[in-house]
Design a protein around this motif. Structure first.
Motif, PDB file in Angstrom:
ATOM      1  N   PHE A 206     -77.013  49.489 -84.712  1.00  0.00           N
ATOM      2  CA  PHE A 206     -76.875  48.138 -84.269  1.00  0.00           C
ATOM      3  C   PHE A 206     -76.471  47.383 -85.416  1.00  0.00           C
ATOM      4  N   GLY A 207     -76.366  46.063 -85.215  1.00  0.00           N
ATOM      5  CA  GLY A 207     -75.927  44.958 -86.262  1.00  0.00           C
ATOM      6  C   GLY A 207     -76.329  43.682 -85.541  1.00  0.00           C
ATOM      7  N   LEU A 208     -76.246  42.772 -86.446  1.00  0.00           N
ATOM      8  CA  LEU A 208     -76.322  41.401 -85.975  1.00  0.00           C
ATOM      9  C   LEU A 208     -75.025  40.545 -86.019  1.00  0.00           C
ATOM     10  N   ASP A 209     -74.798  39.867 -85.006  1.00  0.00           N
ATOM     11  CA  ASP A 209     -73.735  38.892 -85.062  1.00  0.00           C
ATOM     12  C   ASP A 209     -73.972  37.467 -85.589  1.00  0.00           C
ATOM     13  N   GLU A 210     -72.945  36.828 -85.834  1.00  0.00           N
ATOM     14  CA  GLU A 210     -73.046  35.523 -86.330  1.00  0.00           C
ATOM     15  C   GLU A 210     -74.031  34.483 -85.899  1.00  0.00           C
ATOM     16  N   ASP A 211     -74.311  34.831 -84.415  1.00  0.00           N
ATOM     17  CA  ASP A 211     -75.438  34.128 -83.871  1.00  0.00           C
ATOM     18  C   ASP A 211     -76.892  34.734 -84.068  1.00  0.00           C
ATOM     19  N   GLY A 212     -76.946  36.034 -84.820  1.00  0.00           N
ATOM     20  CA  GLY A 212     -78.155  36.594 -85.103  1.00  0.00           C
ATOM     21  C   GLY A 212     -78.526  37.371 -83.846  1.00  0.00           C
ATOM     22  N   ASN A 213     -77.612  37.694 -82.773  1.00  0.00           N
ATOM     23  CA  ASN A 213     -77.854  38.639 -81.823  1.00  0.00           C
ATOM     24  C   ASN A 213     -77.707  40.306 -82.250  1.00  0.00           C
ATOM     25  N   ILE A 214     -78.459  40.986 -81.588  1.00  0.00           N
ATOM     26  CA  ILE A 214     -78.354  42.374 -81.744  1.00  0.00           C
ATOM     27  C   ILE A 214     -77.377  43.107 -81.065  1.00  0.00           C
ATOM     28  N   VAL A 215     -76.223  43.511 -81.675  1.00  0.00           N
ATOM     29  CA  VAL A 215     -75.271  44.077 -80.852  1.00  0.00           C
ATOM     30  C   VAL A 215     -74.913  45.684 -81.403  1.00  0.00           C
ATOM     31  N   VAL A 216     -74.880  46.292 -80.257  1.00  0.00           N
ATOM     32  CA  VAL A 216     -74.675  47.890 -80.557  1.00  0.00           C
ATOM     33  C   VAL A 216     -73.205  47.989 -81.342  1.00  0.00           C
ATOM     34  N   ALA A 217     -73.021  48.872 -82.035  1.00  0.00           N
ATOM     35  CA  ALA A 217     -71.751  49.089 -82.887  1.00  0.00           C
ATOM     36  C   ALA A 217     -71.478  50.469 -83.092  1.00  0.00           C
ATOM     37  N   ASP A 218     -70.102  50.618 -84.131  1.00  0.00           N
ATOM     38  CA  ASP A 218     -69.884  51.918 -84.667  1.00  0.00           C
ATOM     39  C   ASP A 218     -69.524  52.699 -83.190  1.00  0.00           C
ATOM     40  N   GLU A 219     -70.029  54.174 -83.255  1.00  0.00           N
ATOM     41  CA  GLU A 219     -69.563  54.818 -82.114  1.00  0.00           C
ATOM     42  C   GLU A 219     -70.849  54.819 -81.023  1.00  0.00           C
ATOM     43  N   MET A 220     -70.604  55.159 -79.855  1.00  0.00           N
ATOM     44  CA  MET A 220     -71.544  55.362 -79.013  1.00  0.00           C
ATOM     45  C   MET A 220     -71.411  56.414 -78.043  1.00  0.00           C
ATOM     46  N   LEU A 221     -72.177  57.438 -77.973  1.00  0.00           N
ATOM     47  CA  LEU A 221     -72.590  58.367 -77.298  1.00  0.00           C
ATOM     48  C   LEU A 221     -70.887  59.484 -77.222  1.00  0.00           C
ATOM     49  N   THR A 222     -70.813  59.728 -78.380  1.00  0.00           N
ATOM     50  CA  THR A 222     -69.629  60.642 -78.600  1.00  0.00           C
ATOM     51  C   THR A 222     -70.184  62.065 -78.997  1.00  0.00           C
ATOM     52  N   PRO A 223     -69.307  62.973 -78.775  1.00  0.00           N
ATOM     53  CA  PRO A 223     -69.959  64.465 -79.431  1.00  0.00           C
ATOM     54  C   PRO A 223     -70.215  64.337 -80.730  1.00  0.00           C
ATOM     55  N   ASP A 224     -70.022  63.351 -81.573  1.00  0.00           N
ATOM     56  CA  ASP A 224     -70.487  63.738 -82.798  1.00  0.00           C
ATOM     57  C   ASP A 224     -71.861  62.947 -83.064  1.00  0.00           C
ATOM     58  N   SER A 225     -72.198  62.070 -82.127  1.00  0.00           N
ATOM     59  CA  SER A 225     -73.340  61.309 -82.334  1.00  0.00           C
ATOM     60  C   SER A 225     -74.396  61.705 -81.460  1.00  0.00           C
ATOM     61  N   SER A 226     -74.099  62.437 -80.586  1.00  0.00           N
ATOM     62  CA  SER A 226     -75.016  63.002 -79.398  1.00  0.00           C
ATOM     63  C   SER A 226     -75.030  64.525 -79.329  1.00  0.00           C
ATOM     64  N   ARG A 227     -75.937  64.965 -78.565  1.00  0.00           N
ATOM     65  CA  ARG A 227     -75.708  66.496 -77.922  1.00  0.00           C
ATOM     66  C   ARG A 227     -75.682  66.531 -76.563  1.00  0.00           C
TER      67      ARG A 227
END
Length: 286
Positions: A206-227
């Motif tokens: 997760f990261g913060l956008d310019e308004d300070g909101n929490i945003v999910v980023a990078d990769e999501m639920l791929t075979p590299d980041s998950s089982r």
């Protein structure tokens, strides 16, 4: 254009007010980049992330702007960038890997056997390997540089890490990360189960956008980041076959002197699993 940052698998390019993330065909196991490339793997990672980002916008905003190279600078309109590149919002990344476990396996299973806990969380007695947990558990970790290992930390320690980075916000951010991680996992794991795939565990960034909101980023639920495990044949008490790079990991574990190079047949079996998982989840061929 030259990448401003290169990770184990991804290359990041600065595009002014946005970033372009390219998922290469590199593969890393045990935090080491292997000598092989796994053809089409980068495209699977990017398109699968897009699929999940689209599905979960109602839970959490994400960093995706476009995966169409026609929306990107001319440099990216080359075959090696088509399908595996994502234009994203610029974010300030939070220093925590948000890990959620719905089943007990891997390092969690090893820890449970030792003392009945995973990352300090006490679990019921009598669980066997690959058992479904009564409720998904949130087990954050620190982020490691290439070559180092991420370190599992407790929820309380995650508050401390975030507080150090964002004085006065540690507890608020830690709680939000935990809640978002569990909510994203539950929605996606339920969907995947309906398609014949068990998501045993995964990690979000997760990261913060310019308004300070929490945003999910990078990769999501791929075979590299998950089982990912096939639902068909799922049997608690043993290690499950999977739709990720477990084939590569297992081969490396069982073959000493491998010099971090996979045989061609293991590389092919690895991408075949990635493609099979993608098709099951999305209903589409790449």
């Amino acid at each position: 254009m030259k990448p401003i940052k290169e990770g184990k698998v991804r290359e990041i390019y600065d595009n002014g007010d946005s970033l372009i993330m390219v998922a290469t065909d590199r593969i890393s196991c045990f935090d080491v980049i292997l000598n092989n490339e796994i053809t089409k793997k980068g495209t699977v990672l990017t398109q699968m992330s897009k699929f999940w980002f689209d599905m979960t916008e109602d839970i959490c905003p994400n960093h995706m702007i476009s995966v169409d190279v026609n929306d990107m600078p001319e440099f990216f309109r080359q075959p090696q960038f088509d399908g595996n590149s994502m234009m994203c919002k610029k974010l300030e990344m939070l220093p925590i890997e948000a890990i959620v476990r719905g089943y007990i396996t891997g390092s969690g299973w090893a820890s449970y056997q030792e003392n009945g806990t995973v990352c300090g969380i006490k679990l019921p007695e009598g669980l066997v390997e690959s058992d479904k947990l009564p409720e998904p558990i949130y087990t954050p970790s620190t982020k490691a540089e290439i070559g180092d290992h991420d370190e599992n930390i407790s929820y309380e320690q995650s508050i401390e890490v975030l507080e150090k980075a964002y004085p006065g916000k540690g507890e608020e951010y830690a709680e939000k990360l935990k809640d978002l991680t569990i909510a994203l996992y539950k929605k996606c794991a339920d969907y995947a189960l309906s398609k014949g795939i068990i998501i045993a565990d995964t990690k979000f960034e997760f990261g913060l956008d310019e308004d300070g909101n929490i945003v999910v980023a990078d990769e999501m639920l791929t075979p590299d980041s998950s089982r990912f495990w096939p639902l068909e044949g799922y049997t608690p008490g043993v290690t499950q076959p999977s739709f990720d790079k477990q084939i590569a990991r297992d081969w490396l574990k069982n073959n000493e002197g491998h010099d971090w190079t996979l045989p061609d047949d293991i590389a092919q079996k690895t991408i075949d699993k990635y493609l099979e998982g993608y098709k099951l989840l999305t209903g589409k061929d790449l």
